[in-house]
Design a protein around this motif. Structure first.
Motif, PDB file in Angstrom:
ATOM      1  N   GLN A  45     -22.888 -24.993  47.657  1.00 20.36           N
ATOM      2  CA  GLN A  45     -22.034 -26.169  47.532  1.00 20.36           C
ATOM      3  C   GLN A  45     -20.566 -25.799  47.690  1.00 20.36           C
ATOM      4  N   ARG A  46     -20.203 -24.641  47.129  1.00 24.92           N
ATOM      5  CA  ARG A  46     -18.827 -24.168  47.253  1.00 24.92           C
ATOM      6  C   ARG A  46     -18.477 -23.886  48.711  1.00 24.92           C
ATOM      7  N   LEU A  47     -19.386 -23.262  49.434  1.00 24.18           N
ATOM      8  CA  LEU A  47     -19.155 -22.997  50.853  1.00 24.18           C
ATOM      9  C   LEU A  47     -19.056 -24.288  51.651  1.00 24.18           C
ATOM     10  N   ALA A  48     -19.885 -25.274  51.287  1.00 18.93           N
ATOM     11  CA  ALA A  48     -19.841 -26.562  51.987  1.00 18.93           C
ATOM     12  C   ALA A  48     -18.498 -27.257  51.763  1.00 18.93           C
ATOM     13  N   ASP A  49     -17.990 -27.226  50.515  1.00 14.50           N
ATOM     14  CA  ASP A  49     -16.678 -27.814  50.233  1.00 14.50           C
ATOM     15  C   ASP A  49     -15.582 -27.057  50.974  1.00 14.50           C
ATOM     16  N   PHE A  50     -15.721 -25.744  51.005  1.00 12.29           N
ATOM     17  CA  PHE A  50     -14.754 -24.899  51.720  1.00 12.29           C
ATOM     18  C   PHE A  50     -14.683 -25.287  53.194  1.00 12.29           C
ATOM     19  N   ALA A  51     -15.852 -25.428  53.826  1.00  9.09           N
ATOM     20  CA  ALA A  51     -15.903 -25.798  55.246  1.00  9.09           C
ATOM     21  C   ALA A  51     -15.361 -27.199  55.478  1.00  9.09           C
ATOM     22  N   GLN A  52     -15.644 -28.114  54.547  1.00  5.64           N
ATOM     23  CA  GLN A  52     -15.160 -29.481  54.701  1.00  5.64           C
ATOM     24  C   GLN A  52     -13.645 -29.551  54.578  1.00  5.64           C
ATOM     25  N   HIS A  53     -13.059 -28.748  53.668  1.00  5.56           N
ATOM     26  CA  HIS A  53     -11.602 -28.705  53.545  1.00  5.56           C
ATOM     27  C   HIS A  53     -10.958 -28.188  54.826  1.00  5.56           C
ATOM     28  N   ILE A  54     -11.558 -27.158  55.420  1.00  5.26           N
ATOM     29  CA  ILE A  54     -11.025 -26.621  56.678  1.00  5.26           C
ATOM     30  C   ILE A  54     -11.059 -27.687  57.762  1.00  5.26           C
ATOM     31  N   ARG A  55     -12.184 -28.419  57.817  1.00  2.65           N
ATOM     32  CA  ARG A  55     -12.319 -29.453  58.845  1.00  2.65           C
ATOM     33  C   ARG A  55     -11.306 -30.586  58.624  1.00  2.65           C
ATOM     34  N   ASN A  56     -11.116 -30.976  57.373  1.00  6.45           N
ATOM     35  CA  ASN A  56     -10.176 -32.063  57.084  1.00  6.45           C
ATOM     36  C   ASN A  56      -8.750 -31.662  57.435  1.00  6.45           C
ATOM     37  N   ASN A  57      -8.363 -30.422  57.078  1.00  7.66           N
ATOM     38  CA  ASN A  57      -7.008 -29.972  57.397  1.00  7.66           C
ATOM     39  C   ASN A  57      -6.803 -29.814  58.895  1.00  7.66           C
ATOM     40  N   ALA A  58      -7.833 -29.299  59.602  1.00  3.78           N
ATOM     41  CA  ALA A  58      -7.729 -29.166  61.053  1.00  3.78           C
ATOM     42  C   ALA A  58      -7.592 -30.531  61.713  1.00  3.78           C
ATOM     43  N   LYS A  59      -8.307 -31.529  61.186  1.00  5.72           N
ATOM     44  CA  LYS A  59      -8.201 -32.887  61.729  1.00  5.72           C
ATOM     45  C   LYS A  59      -6.831 -33.488  61.425  1.00  5.72           C
ATOM     46  N   ALA A  60      -6.299 -33.197  60.217  1.00  4.67           N
ATOM     47  CA  ALA A  60      -4.982 -33.727  59.861  1.00  4.67           C
ATOM     48  C   ALA A  60      -3.878 -33.129  60.733  1.00  4.67           C
ATOM     49  N   LEU A  61      -4.056 -31.870  61.148  1.00  5.11           N
ATOM     50  CA  LEU A  61      -3.065 -31.245  62.028  1.00  5.11           C
ATOM     51  C   LEU A  61      -3.019 -31.900  63.396  1.00  5.11           C
ATOM     52  N   ARG A  62      -4.064 -32.656  63.744  1.00  4.75           N
ATOM     53  CA  ARG A  62      -4.091 -33.399  65.011  1.00  4.75           C
ATOM     54  C   ARG A  62      -3.889 -34.886  64.766  1.00  4.75           C
ATOM     55  N   GLY A  63      -3.089 -35.218  63.745  1.00  2.00           N
ATOM     56  CA  GLY A  63      -2.876 -36.610  63.381  1.00  2.00           C
ATOM     57  C   GLY A  63      -2.240 -37.424  64.495  1.00  2.00           C
ATOM     58  N   HIS A  64      -2.258 -38.738  64.315  1.00  2.00           N
ATOM     59  CA  HIS A  64      -1.755 -39.633  65.361  1.00  2.00           C
ATOM     60  C   HIS A  64      -0.229 -39.691  65.394  1.00  2.00           C
ATOM     61  N   THR A  65       0.415 -39.450  64.262  1.00  2.00           N
ATOM     62  CA  THR A  65       1.873 -39.530  64.211  1.00  2.00           C
ATOM     63  C   THR A  65       2.471 -38.173  63.848  1.00  2.00           C
ATOM     64  N   LEU A  66       3.759 -38.020  64.185  1.00  2.00           N
ATOM     65  CA  LEU A  66       4.445 -36.777  63.855  1.00  2.00           C
ATOM     66  C   LEU A  66       4.556 -36.584  62.349  1.00  2.00           C
ATOM     67  N   ALA A  67       4.724 -37.673  61.614  1.00  2.00           N
ATOM     68  CA  ALA A  67       4.840 -37.566  60.160  1.00  2.00           C
ATOM     69  C   ALA A  67       3.546 -37.040  59.547  1.00  2.00           C
ATOM     70  N   GLU A  68       2.406 -37.528  60.040  1.00  2.00           N
ATOM     71  CA  GLU A  68       1.123 -37.054  59.529  1.00  2.00           C
ATOM     72  C   GLU A  68       0.925 -35.580  59.832  1.00  2.00           C
ATOM     73  N   ARG A  69       1.254 -35.174  61.052  1.00  2.00           N
ATOM     74  CA  ARG A  69       1.090 -33.765  61.417  1.00  2.00           C
ATOM     75  C   ARG A  69       2.055 -32.878  60.637  1.00  2.00           C
ATOM     76  N   ARG A  70       3.282 -33.377  60.403  1.00  2.00           N
ATOM     77  CA  ARG A  70       4.250 -32.608  59.625  1.00  2.00           C
ATOM     78  C   ARG A  70       3.757 -32.407  58.195  1.00  2.00           C
ATOM     79  N   GLU A  71       3.244 -33.463  57.588  1.00  2.00           N
ATOM     80  CA  GLU A  71       2.737 -33.364  56.213  1.00  2.00           C
ATOM     81  C   GLU A  71       1.548 -32.417  56.146  1.00  2.00           C
ATOM     82  N   ALA A  72       0.656 -32.498  57.144  1.00  2.00           N
ATOM     83  CA  ALA A  72      -0.507 -31.608  57.166  1.00  2.00           C
ATOM     84  C   ALA A  72      -0.088 -30.158  57.349  1.00  2.00           C
ATOM     85  N   TRP A  73       0.907 -29.909  58.216  1.00  2.00           N
ATOM     86  CA  TRP A  73       1.358 -28.533  58.435  1.00  2.00           C
ATOM     87  C   TRP A  73       1.994 -27.961  57.168  1.00  2.00           C
ATOM     88  N   GLU A  74       2.792 -28.762  56.459  1.00  2.00           N
ATOM     89  CA  GLU A  74       3.401 -28.277  55.222  1.00  2.00           C
ATOM     90  C   GLU A  74       2.331 -27.931  54.195  1.00  2.00           C
TER      91      GLU A  74
END
Length: 382
Positions: free
Chosen positions: A216-245
């Motif tokens: 379960q811990r590994l699954a949460d770990f993988a899901q966090h990576i996927r969510n952050n990677a998706k946030a780095l490709r956000g639709h707006t510059l503000a979303e991508r900036r927040e994700a990068w920070e």
């Protein structure tokens, strides 16, 4: 000049041992009381500060300009004048990564400015309704796609994701016009990424020999990576900036710890390659601490020189050019310093020193790469 004070007959207030100086030789307690006027506290503060400052002046120039000098001084027992190896390495590690974090933030802001300039081109709608033949539609589409490819060539991951969205929008507009003209459309459908169930969640992790909580811990770990990677490709510059920070905070939070792990591992490498020198592991550890302290000091200066080069070029070209030359000289000095340090500390011939230097360096580069991958992974999972 400080007055000489006699402590004959005086006893330590803590252990009652006879005093021979300002500090008890038995328990180490100072003879001076903490109950003193405020001006006495200020005097003690400035005395301590000047003492530390004097150690810095003796330590940093020797560390950066004299390969192996601090290590040999430490082995010879002359340690009071210099900052302790671990403290020196740790402080320089934090300083270097702090400045590196600032530099990456500056680079991220410049990338955002470039993205904003590219967004003006990518967000423009193309009027395919003025094309009355399928060939004209395809010609306009090709011209727009070529402009997007030129922007894609100089963009990072976030820019490429935005370009992909713009390309898909152009193809949809072109396909709509081609359908109106009765011509075949160009379909472009992206397949689900590996590990994706199609609903935005990753496939569950299950390793048979691990307990359920670990899976379960590994699954949460993988899901966090996927969510952050998706946030780095956000639709707006503000979303991508927040994700990068968010991700950068995780990466720079994990980097010092992962780099500290390399210090004893590097000392173990030195122990293996100099096994017949019959040196204690602690001696190799001191060499490793001073080597990493120099590496972090060099990283700090290289990043500062790079930032000066970037800032000074638009205003004073000669100063920016000088900062660039300094940065290049620092980069060349790093491997040369470590080679000379290894030669002076272990006192072998140049041939054997160069062979061992290359082997140790090759192993360390792979260890460093692994540590960086771990830090980036932990940052993405933050």
């Amino acid at each position: 000049m400080k007055e000489l004070t006699s402590y004959e007959g005086a006893l330590c207030a803590n252990c009652q041992a006879p005093l021979q100086g300002e500090y008890c030789h038995h328990c180490g307690q100072s003879v001076h009381s903490v109950l003193r006027p405020v001006h006495g506290l200020f005097e003690e503060f400035f005395e301590t500060f000047l003492h530390i400052d004097g150690r810095i002046l003796h330590t940093l120039p020797a560390l950066f300009l004299k390969p192996g000098f601090l290590t040999l001084e430490y082995f010879s027992g002359r340690r009071v004048r210099y900052i302790a190896p671990f403290r020196l390495m740790f402080v320089l590690c934090l300083l270097s990564f702090f400045v590196l974090h600032i530099a990456t933030d500056v680079i991220a802001q410049r990338i955002e400015q470039r993205q904003q300039r590219n967004a003006v081109v990518m967000d423009q709608d193309v009027d395919f309704s003025q094309a009355y033949t399928a060939q004209e539609v395809r010609r306009q589409l090709t011209a727009q796609l070529e402009a997007l490819e030129a922007a894609r060539a100089v963009g990072n991951t976030a820019v490429v994701a935005q370009i992909d969205q713009a390309e898909q929008k152009l193809r949809q507009q072109a396909n709509t016009r081609l359908a109106e003209l009765g011509a075949p459309a160009h379909a472009s459908t992206a397949a689900p990424s590996a590990g994706d169930n199609g609903d935005g969640t990753s496939k569950p992790v299950h390793i048979s020999w691990l307990p359920e909580f670990a899976n379960q811990r590994l699954a949460d770990f993988a899901q966090h990576i996927r969510n952050n990677a998706k946030a780095l490709r956000g639709h707006t510059l503000a979303e991508r900036r927040e994700a990068w920070e968010h991700v950068a905070a995780g990466i720079y939070g994990a980097l010092p710890g992962t780099m500290l792990v390399l210090v004893p591992v590097f000392a173990l490498l030195l122990k293996l390659f100099y096994l017949f020198k019959r040196r204690l592991y602690m001696e190799h550890l001191i060499v490793s601490l001073h080597s990493h302290a120099f590496l972090f000091a060099s990283l700090l200066l290289i990043v500062i020189a790079g930032m000066l080069n970037t800032w000074l070029k638009p205003v004073a070209g000669w100063a920016g050019y000088a900062a660039g030359l300094l940065q290049g000289a620092l980069i060349v000095w790093v491997p040369a310093y470590l080679l000379v340090m290894q030669k002076r500390v272990y006192r072998q011939g140049w041939v054997m020193t160069c062979v061992k230097y290359w082997c140790i360096g090759w192993c360390y580069v792979w260890l460093l790469l692994f540590a960086l991958i771990v830090a980036v992974t932990l940052g993405l999972a933050h």
